[in-house]
Motif scaffolding. Structure first.
Motif, PDB file in Angstrom:
ATOM      1  N   GLN A  78     166.340   3.869 -34.372  1.00 25.10           N
ATOM      2  CA  GLN A  78     165.053   4.339 -34.874  1.00 25.10           C
ATOM      3  C   GLN A  78     164.998   4.203 -36.388  1.00 25.10           C
ATOM      4  N   ILE A  79     163.765   4.131 -36.901  1.00 21.49           N
ATOM      5  CA  ILE A  79     163.532   4.163 -38.342  1.00 21.49           C
ATOM      6  C   ILE A  79     162.982   5.529 -38.702  1.00 21.49           C
ATOM      7  N   THR A  80     163.720   6.255 -39.528  1.00 19.28           N
ATOM      8  CA  THR A  80     163.287   7.561 -40.013  1.00 19.28           C
ATOM      9  C   THR A  80     162.845   7.401 -41.454  1.00 19.28           C
ATOM     10  N   ALA A  81     161.592   7.752 -41.722  1.00 22.61           N
ATOM     11  CA  ALA A  81     161.041   7.586 -43.061  1.00 22.61           C
ATOM     12  C   ALA A  81     161.072   8.910 -43.819  1.00 22.61           C
ATOM     13  N   LEU A  82     161.417   8.834 -45.101  1.00 27.79           N
ATOM     14  CA  LEU A  82     161.308   9.976 -46.009  1.00 27.79           C
ATOM     15  C   LEU A  82     160.180   9.678 -46.979  1.00 27.79           C
ATOM     16  N   ILE A  83     159.166  10.532 -46.988  1.00 28.29           N
ATOM     17  CA  ILE A  83     158.061  10.338 -47.907  1.00 28.29           C
ATOM     18  C   ILE A  83     157.872  11.604 -48.732  1.00 28.29           C
ATOM     19  N   GLY A  84     157.122  11.454 -49.793  1.00 28.70           N
ATOM     20  CA  GLY A  84     156.861  12.570 -50.688  1.00 28.70           C
ATOM     21  C   GLY A  84     156.620  12.044 -52.089  1.00 28.70           C
ATOM     22  N   GLY A  86     169.547  -1.863 -32.795  1.00 25.58           N
ATOM     23  CA  GLY A  86     170.339  -0.655 -32.628  1.00 25.58           C
ATOM     24  C   GLY A  86     170.712   0.072 -33.897  1.00 25.58           C
ATOM     25  N   ALA A  87     170.213  -0.388 -35.049  1.00 20.80           N
ATOM     26  CA  ALA A  87     170.603   0.240 -36.308  1.00 20.80           C
ATOM     27  C   ALA A  87     169.930   1.596 -36.485  1.00 20.80           C
ATOM     28  N   THR A  88     170.587   2.439 -37.267  1.00 15.42           N
ATOM     29  CA  THR A  88     169.988   3.683 -37.743  1.00 15.42           C
ATOM     30  C   THR A  88     169.462   3.411 -39.135  1.00 15.42           C
ATOM     31  N   VAL A  89     168.163   3.584 -39.333  1.00 16.27           N
ATOM     32  CA  VAL A  89     167.532   3.225 -40.599  1.00 16.27           C
ATOM     33  C   VAL A  89     166.835   4.444 -41.189  1.00 16.27           C
ATOM     34  N   ILE A  90     167.121   4.718 -42.460  1.00 22.60           N
ATOM     35  CA  ILE A  90     166.364   5.717 -43.214  1.00 22.60           C
ATOM     36  C   ILE A  90     165.617   4.985 -44.311  1.00 22.60           C
ATOM     37  N   LEU A  91     164.303   5.129 -44.292  1.00 19.04           N
ATOM     38  CA  LEU A  91     163.420   4.391 -45.185  1.00 19.04           C
ATOM     39  C   LEU A  91     162.727   5.356 -46.136  1.00 19.04           C
ATOM     40  N   SER A 141     151.163   2.944 -45.324  1.00 19.30           N
ATOM     41  CA  SER A 141     150.759   1.974 -44.315  1.00 19.30           C
ATOM     42  C   SER A 141     151.993   1.312 -43.696  1.00 19.30           C
ATOM     43  N   LEU A 142     152.971   0.985 -44.524  1.00 22.47           N
ATOM     44  CA  LEU A 142     154.222   0.424 -44.012  1.00 22.47           C
ATOM     45  C   LEU A 142     154.964   1.460 -43.175  1.00 22.47           C
ATOM     46  N   VAL A 143     154.963   2.699 -43.622  1.00 18.51           N
ATOM     47  CA  VAL A 143     155.619   3.769 -42.867  1.00 18.51           C
ATOM     48  C   VAL A 143     154.991   3.913 -41.493  1.00 18.51           C
ATOM     49  N   ARG A 144     153.655   3.936 -41.418  1.00 13.40           N
ATOM     50  CA  ARG A 144     152.972   4.050 -40.126  1.00 13.40           C
ATOM     51  C   ARG A 144     153.289   2.867 -39.227  1.00 13.40           C
ATOM     52  N   SER A 145     153.457   1.692 -39.856  1.00 14.27           N
ATOM     53  CA  SER A 145     153.729   0.488 -39.075  1.00 14.27           C
ATOM     54  C   SER A 145     155.135   0.489 -38.489  1.00 14.27           C
ATOM     55  N   LEU A 146     156.094   1.100 -39.191  1.00 10.18           N
ATOM     56  CA  LEU A 146     157.496   0.950 -38.831  1.00 10.18           C
ATOM     57  C   LEU A 146     158.145   2.202 -38.256  1.00 10.18           C
ATOM     58  N   ALA A 147     157.815   3.360 -38.828  1.00  9.11           N
ATOM     59  CA  ALA A 147     158.644   4.542 -38.595  1.00  9.11           C
ATOM     60  C   ALA A 147     158.481   5.109 -37.189  1.00  9.11           C
ATOM     61  N   VAL A 198     149.865   7.726 -52.068  1.00  9.10           N
ATOM     62  CA  VAL A 198     150.833   7.265 -51.075  1.00  9.10           C
ATOM     63  C   VAL A 198     150.069   6.462 -50.034  1.00  9.10           C
ATOM     64  N   SER A 199     149.709   5.249 -50.381  1.00  9.19           N
ATOM     65  CA  SER A 199     148.930   4.430 -49.452  1.00  9.19           C
ATOM     66  C   SER A 199     149.619   3.081 -49.311  1.00  9.19           C
ATOM     67  N   GLY A 200     149.064   2.026 -49.892  1.00 12.28           N
ATOM     68  CA  GLY A 200     149.768   0.748 -49.880  1.00 12.28           C
ATOM     69  C   GLY A 200     149.091  -0.306 -49.049  1.00 12.28           C
ATOM     70  N   THR A 201     149.805  -1.425 -48.867  1.00 11.02           N
ATOM     71  CA  THR A 201     149.278  -2.577 -48.143  1.00 11.02           C
ATOM     72  C   THR A 201     148.952  -2.212 -46.699  1.00 11.02           C
ATOM     73  N   THR A 202     147.796  -2.660 -46.238  1.00 11.89           N
ATOM     74  CA  THR A 202     147.394  -2.391 -44.858  1.00 11.89           C
ATOM     75  C   THR A 202     148.184  -3.283 -43.908  1.00 11.89           C
ATOM     76  N   LEU A 203     148.799  -2.660 -42.913  1.00 10.35           N
ATOM     77  CA  LEU A 203     149.591  -3.381 -41.920  1.00 10.35           C
ATOM     78  C   LEU A 203     149.212  -2.923 -40.534  1.00 10.35           C
ATOM     79  N   GLN A 204     149.354  -3.838 -39.604  1.00  9.94           N
ATOM     80  CA  GLN A 204     149.182  -3.433 -38.216  1.00  9.94           C
ATOM     81  C   GLN A 204     150.414  -2.695 -37.744  1.00  9.94           C
ATOM     82  N   GLU A 205     150.229  -1.671 -36.928  1.00  5.91           N
ATOM     83  CA  GLU A 205     151.372  -0.907 -36.450  1.00  5.91           C
ATOM     84  C   GLU A 205     152.209  -1.768 -35.518  1.00  5.91           C
ATOM     85  N   GLY A 206     153.526  -1.705 -35.739  1.00  4.54           N
ATOM     86  CA  GLY A 206     154.466  -2.505 -34.957  1.00  4.54           C
ATOM     87  C   GLY A 206     155.299  -1.642 -34.044  1.00  4.54           C
TER      88      GLY A 206
END
Length: 606
Positions: free
Chosen positions: A370-376, A541-546, A552-558, A595-603
């Motif tokens: 899984q990709i776990t995102a840290l935002i703030g 299978g990786a553990t990812v902290i982003l 927008s990238l977070v919504r697409s990936l996390a 905290v916005s950014g480039t628009t991406l389609q959710e993956g």
């Protein structure tokens, strides 16, 4: 271009050794071709000086530590050879070996404290050795080492019981010098040399790759003592007289000037620098009392004007006529190997600086695959949290677990060796590494190779290097950088350097991947390519902290998002839940929150 062809590198690896062997044979046989005694002596002096400069270049140019004790180690080799050959056992091979060992011992006596203290302390500690030379000669009886008058009566050298005539001794000096430079070149043009370039980048990168800065510097410092001791031994046999006045400041000045002319981290250019200095030194006999002043002035002027020396000039000319590629193929084209991720757990982790709580009782769970995102916002403790996980900083309280391993009190070197890899806000790319070698640096500590095996180019060395370069080439294909594998990594554009750093972290086969604002400064196409790669890495299978500001990238990936505010966890959940959280909307995601950014389609995965 295939992965194998990228990893192989030079098409004719035998060409350089063959050329060096030919040059050595030609120079070694000059007396039989009619070279007179004056020029044979000049070549011997060039060889001895080249040995000295190579030793200084290892410690200063590659390890970044100035060794001012060079005359002391040179004196140890010279006086030890003088004493052994005159009063114990006269054999050139034995004296060379013992002189090298003695130089290492004497150098380490002053070098270990200096390297521990860091900074300029090594130069200060080793410079004290120079002052000890006349003091030591006063203490030791004149009958043993000759005192201030010098050691006289050194016999002609013998080799394995056979006396050496002047022509044979000349050939031995040339062959020994050539052999050392072959070993020296093998040492620095290898993963060991790449480690030293990583070392030059700063105090953070090397530990994050599992490399010990102190051990690397100490190893290089010890290796640098070898040619200095050998040069001292050959000097004693060549002049058959050793005096303290030839082992002082003037020797350091000559060696430093030759290194400036040749250039830091040079190899064969050292001979050019030595020849120039030898010529100038011969001219300076007419104004001997001013020679030290002249060479000292050159150190200041030459250090500013020459820059990288002859070697640096050659590299600049090569870059001028060989343009650096900036474009790369589409990312995600290569197959991503399986990655054995491990769950990461933070239990009430806290970090205080004085009375400031940078991280306040943060608890989170990042699952494998899984990709776990840290935002703030800035200052919320995101990068500090990554530093605590990677061991660059130690928590004040709490626990950090990766699978069943407790990382809480481990230093960064050990954390990296437990399978934690990371990127940085500003890409950490050492100079003078190609893109392929910069990526392969992520695997240096994963399968370490002994220095002896490296210098001798053993089968194990060749096998490990080939496998590491093949792995690096595979990850370059994943991130779309195969076309620029042989280009200078540090010269690439920002987006390319970020992908190089990501490939380097992945090349270590990490159990945990920490990404610190990896999309910062990228355009839309580059962000799309990054997202493609990270989805494949997650699915492998990786553990990812982003850590990321681009929501927008977070919504697409996390798969999971943790929101930090003022060092504490404000809330956590899936991206859609976080996007609708009232306080998150008000403080971070609303109009003007940033905290916005480039628009991406959710993956998202099905």
């Amino acid at each position: 271009m295939s992965i194998q062809s990228i990893a192989t590198g030079r098409a004719r690896p035998w060409l350089l050794p063959a050329g060096w062997l030919l040059v050595t044979a030609v120079v070694a046989n000059q007396p039989s071709l009619g070279l007179d005694a004056f020029w044979t002596r000049q070549i011997v002096l060039v060889c001895l000086s080249a040995l000295l400069v190579s030793g200084l270049n290892l410690s200063l140019g590659w390890a970044g530590e100035l060794n001012m004790g060079l005359p002391a180690m040179y004196a140890v080799g010279a006086y030890l050879t003088a004493y052994l050959s005159s009063k114990v056992f006269n054999d050139l091979a034995v004296c060379l070996v013992l002189s090298a060992v003695a130089a290492i011992v004497v150098g380490l006596l002053a070098g270990v404290p200096g390297l521990r203290l860091g900074g300029w302390m090594l130069a200060v500690c080793t410079f004290l050795l120079v002052g000890l030379i006349p003091v030591t000669l006063q203490v030791i009886p004149t009958s043993i080492l000759g005192g201030q008058s010098g050691f006289v009566g050194i016999p002609r050298p013998r080799l394995f019981g056979h006396p050496l005539r002047e022509e044979a001794f000349y050939a031995v000096v040339v062959v020994v010098t050539a052999l050392w430079f072959a070993l020296y070149r093998n040492a620095v043009k290898s993963p060991f040399g790449d480690s030293l370039l990583v070392l030059q980048h700063g105090p953070v990168l090397a530990p994050s790759l599992g490399l010990s800065r102190y051990r690397l510097k100490l190893t290089t410092y010890a290796l640098a003592s070898v040619p200095i001791g050998v040069a001292g031994s050959l000097f004693a046999y060549n002049d058959r007289f050793v005096a303290p006045e030839s082992l002082g400041l003037h020797l350091i000045l000559l060696t430093l000037v030759a290194l400036i002319i040749a250039g830091r981290r040079s190899i064969y250019a050292i001979f050019v620098g030595v020849v120039v200095v030898q010529y100038l030194n011969n001219l300076s006999t007419e104004f001997d009392e001013w020679s030290d002043v002249a060479f000292g002035a050159f150190l200041v002027i030459g250090g500013l004007a020459f820059g990288g020396g002859i070697a640096g000039l050659a590299r600049r000319v090569a870059r001028r006529f060989i343009p650096v590629a900036t474009a790369h193929a589409g990312a995600g084209a290569g197959a991503v190997p399986d990655l054995s991720g491990a769950d990461l757990r933070l239990d009430a982790v806290r970090k205080t600086f004085g009375g400031v709580h940078a991280v306040a009782d943060v608890s989170l769970l990042a699952r494998a695959g899984q990709i776990t995102a840290l935002i703030g916002p800035n200052g919320s403790g995101k990068t500090t949290t990554l530093n605590l996980i990677s061991g660059l900083q130690r928590p004040t309280a709490g626990r950090i677990l990766l699978g069943d391993r407790d990382l809480t009190r481990l230093p960064a070197i050990q954390v990296a060796r437990c399978g934690v890899a990371r990127t940085f806000q500003t890409p950490a790319i050492p100079i003078e590494l190609t893109v392929l070698d910069a990526v392969a640096a992520g695997r240096i500590q994963r399968r370490p190779i002994s220095l002896l095996s490296t210098m001798l180019r053993s089968p194990k060395y060749r096998r490990v290097v080939r496998e590491n370069r093949e792995a690096a080439a595979q990850w370059l294909a994943v991130v779309g950088l195969s076309p620029v594998a042989g280009e200078p990594a540090a010269a690439m554009a920002l987006g390319t350097r970020r992908m190089i750093e990501l490939a380097r972290a992945l090349c270590a086969d990490p159990s945990l991947l920490l990404l610190d604002e990896v999309a910062s400064g990228l355009d839309r196409d580059e962000v799309e390519e990054l997202a493609t790669v990270l989805r494949k890495v997650r699915d492998a299978g990786a553990t990812v902290i982003l850590v990321e500001h681009n929501f927008s990238l977070v919504r697409s990936l996390a798969d999971h998002v943790v929101v930090l505010a003022e060092g504490a966890v404000l809330t956590d959940g899936d991206p859609r839940t976080i996007a609708e959280h009232p306080e998150v909307l008000e403080r971070f995601l609303g109009t003007g929150a940033g905290v916005s950014g480039t628009t991406l389609q959710e993956g998202r995965r099905a």
